[in-house]
Design a protein around this motif. Structure first.
Motif, mmCIF file in Angstrom:
data_model
loop_
_atom_site.group_PDB
_atom_site.id
_atom_site.type_symbol
_atom_site.label_atom_id
_atom_site.label_comp_id
_atom_site.label_asym_id
_atom_site.label_seq_id
_atom_site.Cartn_x
_atom_site.Cartn_y
_atom_site.Cartn_z
ATOM 1 N N GLN A 180 0.842 -1.207 0.000
ATOM 2 C CA GLN A 180 0.000 0.000 0.000
ATOM 3 C C GLN A 180 0.876 1.255 0.000
ATOM 4 O OE1 GLN A 180 -3.300 -0.541 -0.515
ATOM 5 N NE2 GLN A 180 -2.353 -2.564 -0.632
ATOM 6 N N PRO A 181 0.445 2.289 -0.732
ATOM 7 C CA PRO A 181 1.263 3.509 -0.764
ATOM 8 C C PRO A 181 1.222 4.242 0.582
ATOM 9 C CG PRO A 181 -0.777 3.795 -2.046
ATOM 10 C CD PRO A 181 -0.752 2.359 -1.579
ATOM 11 N N ALA A 182 2.379 4.691 1.021
ATOM 12 C CA ALA A 182 2.429 5.476 2.259
ATOM 13 C C ALA A 182 1.772 6.829 2.009
ATOM 14 C CB ALA A 182 3.879 5.666 2.675
ATOM 15 N N ALA A 183 1.204 7.408 3.054
ATOM 16 C CA ALA A 183 0.610 8.739 2.923
ATOM 17 C C ALA A 183 1.670 9.791 3.245
ATOM 18 C CB ALA A 183 -0.551 8.873 3.901
ATOM 19 N N ALA A 184 1.490 10.988 2.707
ATOM 20 C CA ALA A 184 2.354 12.101 3.103
ATOM 21 C C ALA A 184 2.096 12.390 4.584
ATOM 22 C CB ALA A 184 2.031 13.326 2.255
ATOM 23 N N PRO A 185 3.106 12.841 5.308
ATOM 24 C CA PRO A 185 2.889 13.053 6.746
ATOM 25 C C PRO A 185 1.875 14.163 7.018
ATOM 26 C CG PRO A 185 5.069 13.842 6.079
ATOM 27 C CD PRO A 185 4.452 13.205 4.876
ATOM 28 N N LYS A 186 1.152 14.015 8.105
ATOM 29 C CA LYS A 186 0.212 15.066 8.513
ATOM 30 C C LYS A 186 1.016 16.251 9.032
ATOM 31 C CE LYS A 186 -3.684 12.421 10.247
ATOM 32 N NZ LYS A 186 -4.217 11.882 11.485
ATOM 33 N N PRO A 187 0.613 17.478 8.698
ATOM 34 C CA PRO A 187 1.332 18.626 9.274
ATOM 35 C C PRO A 187 1.209 18.582 10.803
ATOM 36 C CG PRO A 187 -0.387 19.327 7.711
ATOM 37 C CD PRO A 187 -0.522 17.844 7.872
ATOM 38 N N LEU A 188 2.301 18.854 11.494
ATOM 39 C CA LEU A 188 2.266 18.763 12.950
ATOM 40 C C LEU A 188 1.610 20.023 13.522
ATOM 41 C CD1 LEU A 188 5.842 17.300 13.592
ATOM 42 C CD2 LEU A 188 3.662 16.083 13.506
ATOM 43 N N ASP A 189 0.868 19.830 14.577
ATOM 44 C CA ASP A 189 0.201 20.948 15.232
ATOM 45 C C ASP A 189 0.519 20.883 16.719
ATOM 46 O OD1 ASP A 189 -1.445 23.046 15.832
ATOM 47 O OD2 ASP A 189 -3.262 21.820 15.934
ATOM 48 N N ASP A 199 8.613 12.921 4.307
ATOM 49 C CA ASP A 199 7.594 12.387 3.409
ATOM 50 C C ASP A 199 8.106 11.110 2.740
ATOM 51 O OD1 ASP A 199 5.595 11.901 1.666
ATOM 52 O OD2 ASP A 199 5.575 13.910 0.768
ATOM 53 N N ARG A 200 7.506 10.002 3.109
ATOM 54 C CA ARG A 200 7.910 8.710 2.558
ATOM 55 C C ARG A 200 7.020 8.316 1.367
ATOM 56 N NH1 ARG A 200 6.991 3.455 3.589
ATOM 57 N NH2 ARG A 200 5.244 4.030 4.886
ATOM 58 N N SER A 201 5.982 9.136 1.100
ATOM 59 C CA SER A 201 5.094 8.755 -0.007
ATOM 60 C C SER A 201 5.869 8.904 -1.307
ATOM 61 C CB SER A 201 3.839 9.623 -0.009
ATOM 62 O OG SER A 201 4.168 10.974 -0.192
ATOM 63 N N GLY A 202 5.675 7.979 -2.205
ATOM 64 C CA GLY A 202 6.367 8.033 -3.481
ATOM 65 C C GLY A 202 7.800 7.537 -3.418
ATOM 66 N N LYS A 203 8.256 7.072 -2.247
ATOM 67 C CA LYS A 203 9.642 6.567 -2.178
ATOM 68 C C LYS A 203 9.674 5.078 -2.443
ATOM 69 C CE LYS A 203 12.026 9.884 0.685
ATOM 70 N NZ LYS A 203 12.830 10.123 1.843
#
Ligand code: HEC
Ligand code: HEC
Length: 220
Positions: free
Chosen positions: A117-126, A216-220
């Motif tokens: 499954q493709p990893a998601a881009a990280p959520k912006p930290l708050d 960001d690990r998505s697309g790697k």
């Protein structure tokens, strides 16, 4: 002539074997997805393993061997981890409670499906993290030698049994590192990390986890 026949036959057998391997790979992926969707994994680890709830781990694109090891350790009670102060139970208790639904074959299948499954881009930290903290995290990661097993930014483990650790929820990564350092998590291959992680204090662990969470690990 005889040789030609044998070669042609070998080529045919080769083709048939390749076709059946593809069919069975697809069967396995389908079976794995079915496990994920019907055996409650989705409720906690989110769509495609890429949208976990609370401080739960991201599974999308994780190494299949690592997933199998961890599911077995969780099922067998070898990885109970720390207690969630909000519930008074280990964070992983809800998963332990459903593991009787899952067979060994289910574990293999769901692990392979999740790893694809493709990893998601990280959520912006708050709140947005202090750039100094991110710098300190990157520096500590490099100085302590984490890259030799998890890759230059935590996205490329050097062994299929090791996990990727970038783009995770920082609270999860802090918990995992602290549990491994303090020998609360001793299952699987956790001891491989002891020599390194024992040199990290709580501030460094927080800084590393925060830095890793921005990668960001998505697309790697
Ligand atoms: C009730 C919530 C819940 C359910 C249902 C659940 N999990 Fe988990 N899972 C967790 C939590 C929480 C952790 C992390 C525990 C910790 O912090 O030590 C975890 C950890 C994992 C890990 C280890 C991840 C890592 O990076 O080390 C894997 C793999 C996993 N779950 C797969 C699954 C699969 C597959 C299913 C369905 C069969 C499932 N889980 C069902 C809550 C859940
Ligand atoms: C010698 C190899 C090695 C080194 C060096 C190493 N790790 Fe690990 N790390 C592992 C292995 C193997 C695991 C999985 C342990 C298990 O089986 O439970 C792991 C697990 C983790 C996890 C938990 C992943 C999850 O999904 O639960 C985090 C976070 C982590 N390492 C961060 C680090 C950081 C930060 C450093 C440097 C301070 C580091 N590691 C150094 C091998 C290593």
């Amino acid at each position: 002539m005889q040789l030609l026949k044998t070669t042609a036959l070998a080529a045919l057998i080769g083709l048939a074997a390749a076709a059946s391997a593809t069919a069975s790979d697809e069967e396995q992926l389908k079976a794995g997805k079915r496990v994920y969707m019907t055996k409650t994994c989705l409720a906690c680890h989110g769509r495609g393993g890429a949208a976990p709830v609370l401080s739960y781990p991201m599974l999308a694109g994780q190494n299949a061997d690592y997933i199998v090891d961890q599911m077995e350790a969780i099922r067998d009670g070898d990885r109970l981890g720390s207690v969630d102060p909000d519930t008074g139970h280990p964070f992983v208790q809800g998963m332990v409670d459903i593991m009787h639904l899952v067979t060994d074959e289910d574990i293999e299948n769901v692990a392979v499906w999740l790893s694809e499954q493709p990893a998601a881009a990280p959520k912006p930290l708050d709140p947005e993290p202090d750039p100094e903290l991110l710098k300190a995290g990157e520096k500590a990661f490099k100085q302590l030698g984490c890259r030799s097993c998890h890759g230059p930014d935590g996205s490329k483990p050097t062994n299929p049994k090791y996990p990727f650790i970038s783009g995770m929820n920082p609270a999860y990564a802090i918990r995992a590192m602290t549990e491994i350092r303090d020998k609360v998590r001793t299952s699987g291959q956790a001891k491989l990390m002891w020599g390194t992680i024992k040199k990290a204090d709580d501030d460094e662990i927080e800084a590393i986890a925060t830095w890793l969470a921005t990668i960001d690990r998505s697309g790697k």
